[in-house]
Design an enzyme around this catalytic site. Structure first.
Site, short mmCIF file in Angstrom:
data_model
loop_
_atom_site.label_atom_id
_atom_site.label_comp_id
_atom_site.label_asym_id
_atom_site.label_seq_id
_atom_site.Cartn_x
_atom_site.Cartn_y
_atom_site.Cartn_z
N ASN A 155 -9.62 -9.45 18.39
CA ASN A 155 -10.49 -10.34 17.58
C ASN A 155 -9.93 -11.85 17.98
O ASN A 155 -9.00 -12.12 18.11
CB ASN A 155 -10.24 -10.32 16.13
N ILE A 179 0.82 -1.25 0.01
CA ILE A 179 0.02 -0.06 -0.11
C ILE A 179 0.74 1.10 0.04
O ILE A 179 0.24 2.42 -0.32
CB ILE A 179 -0.67 -0.03 1.18
N THR A 192 -8.04 0.13 16.22
CA THR A 192 -7.94 -0.61 17.46
C THR A 192 -8.24 0.11 18.72
O THR A 192 -7.90 1.40 18.55
CB THR A 192 -6.49 -1.34 17.55
N ASP A 193 -8.82 -0.59 19.72
CA ASP A 193 -8.86 0.01 21.11
C ASP A 193 -7.59 0.32 21.80
O ASP A 193 -7.60 1.03 22.54
CB ASP A 193 -9.73 -0.75 21.93
N GLU A 194 -6.60 -0.31 21.01
CA GLU A 194 -5.18 -0.04 21.71
C GLU A 194 -4.67 1.38 21.75
O GLU A 194 -3.68 1.90 22.23
CB GLU A 194 -3.82 -1.09 21.36
N LYS A 248 -0.84 2.77 15.03
CA LYS A 248 -2.14 2.90 14.52
C LYS A 248 -2.72 4.28 15.00
O LYS A 248 -3.58 4.70 14.29
CB LYS A 248 -3.15 1.73 15.30
N TYR A 282 3.13 -0.65 17.95
CA TYR A 282 1.85 -0.96 17.31
C TYR A 282 0.85 -0.05 17.67
O TYR A 282 0.38 0.72 16.50
CB TYR A 282 1.64 -2.27 17.48
#
Ligand code: NAD
Ligand code: TYD
Length: 335
Positions: free
Chosen positions: A180, A60, A125-127, A154, A150
């Protein structure tokens, strides 16, 4: 016809999402994936000869090639999953996380703007919120406080998407989901790693005391949540997605072992650096606005998942490549 472009479609959630979208009438899917260690085109082999499906092995970050793809297809909706996704790997080395998650997201935003897509779904993500003490829950308004490389990458990509929304009226929506689990998850993450180790008779490495809490969501529920945001969510908004299934790691590992009918051979190992204590999600916004809620509880979801891995040992052996063994050694066998 609604033409989807899905990035990272050969990974865990992306493959499940493509299967979901292909089951809907009047859809086409163009899957753009670089095929890193985590990408497996065999996950989607059922669509190889389907006219409604196409696959491009592309990074990408490669804007030029993305442009030729967008030029040849009339893309309506972009659903962006492609990422480096594993916290432990980001602790070993962060650079690929910045390249794919930050630069790659910006490159995709640029090309999506150039070709005037109708919608861009950024799967986050919730992170990004960091860790939260009981009984708190993350809302979409919670402070951004990423603790791992990470999560920081994000968060940076979320900020680039939000900036494009504000600056260019870019028609994006952001989803932030909890942990997940389900079929096709690479065995570096907690649940498939434990299943894989039990099947191989290896010890089960638990970081620290195993008291960290995660909110687990079955991957099918996440896919339906994303689809509800596509069809009913408001442009420019953020939606949290959660599983209503909070559990301590140690208790989860016992459940997995019970499911496989073994006494777990637990090995408490060195804790993860900056290990987030607890994730918990308030998903009332997506429930109210999009009518979505998680349907599959942990008991049934775990049963389905464990039996999928038992019935797909070939898949598991196939993805446990030389690269996996090298990673496993570095992560678990050096101190
Ligand atoms: P995954 O690691 O299983 O799959 C990632 C996919 O992206 C792979 O197919 C890989 O080949 C591809 N990819 C990586 N770099 C690329 C690049 N530069 N160009 C093109 N393709 C590239 O990840 P996953 O668990 O399916 O997660 C998908 C998305 O969902 C990620 O954005 C992740 O941050 C987000 N998310 C995951 C979870 C979770 O629990 N797994 C929870 C919330 C959000
Ligand atoms: P993981 O599946 O890597 O997801 P995340 O870090 O994104 O939440 O890990 C889930 C939890 O399990 C986390 O608290 C770390 C822990 N864990 C272990 O105790 N041992 C392991 O081998 C792994 C991979 C994770």
């Amino acid at each position: 016809m609604i033409n989807y472009l899905v990035t990272g479609g050969c990974g865990f959630i992306g493959s499940n999402f493509i299967k979901f979208v292909m089951s809907l009438p009047n859809t086409t899917v163009c899957n753009v994936d670089k095929l890193t260690y985590a990408g497996n085109p065999l996950n989607l082999s059922e669509f190889e000869k389907n006219d409604r499906y196409s696959f491009y092995k592309v990074d990408i970050c490669d804007k030029k090639t993305l442009e030729t793809i967008f030029k040849s297809k009339k893309i309506d909706i972009v659903v962006h999953f492609a990422a480096e996704s594993h916290v432990d790997r980001s602790i070993l080395s962060g650079i690929e996380f910045v390249k794919t998650n930050v630069e790659g997201t910006q490159s995709l935003i640029d090309v999506s703007r150039e070709y005037s897509v109708e919608q861009f779904i950024h799967v986050s993500t919730d992170e990004v919120y960091g860790s939260i003490d009981d009984p708190g829950k993350f809302s979409e308004e919670s402070e951004l406080h990423p603790n791992s490389p990470y999560a920081a990458s994000k968060t940076s990509s979320d900020l680039m998407v939000l900036a494009a929304i504000r600056t260019h009226k870019f028609p994006a929506k952001i989803t932030r989901c909890s942990n997940n689990y389900g079929p096709y998850q690479y065995p570096e993450k907690l649940i498939p790693l434990m299943v894989s180790n039990i099947l191989e008779g290896k010890p089960l490495p638990i970081y620290g005391k195993g008291e960290n809490i995660r909110d687990w969501i079955y991957v099918g529920d996440h896919c339906e949540g994303i689809y509800s945001v596509i069809t009913k969510g408001r442009t420019g908004e953020i939606y949290n997605i959660g599983g209503r299934s909070e559990i301590k790691n140690i208790d989860l590992v016992h459940k997995i072992a019970d499911e496989l009918g073994v006494v777990p051979n637990i090995e408490f190992v060195k804790d993860r650096l900056a290990h987030d204590e607890r994730y918990a999600i308030d998903f009332s916004k997506i429930s109210k606005e999009c009518g979505w809620y998680p349907k599959i509880g942990l008991e049934i979801g775990l049963k389905n998942t464990v039996s999928w891995y038992e019935n797909n040992k070939k898949w598991l052996d196939n993805v446990k490549s030389k690269e996996y063994m090298t990673y496993y050694k570095e992560q678990y066998e050096t101190s």
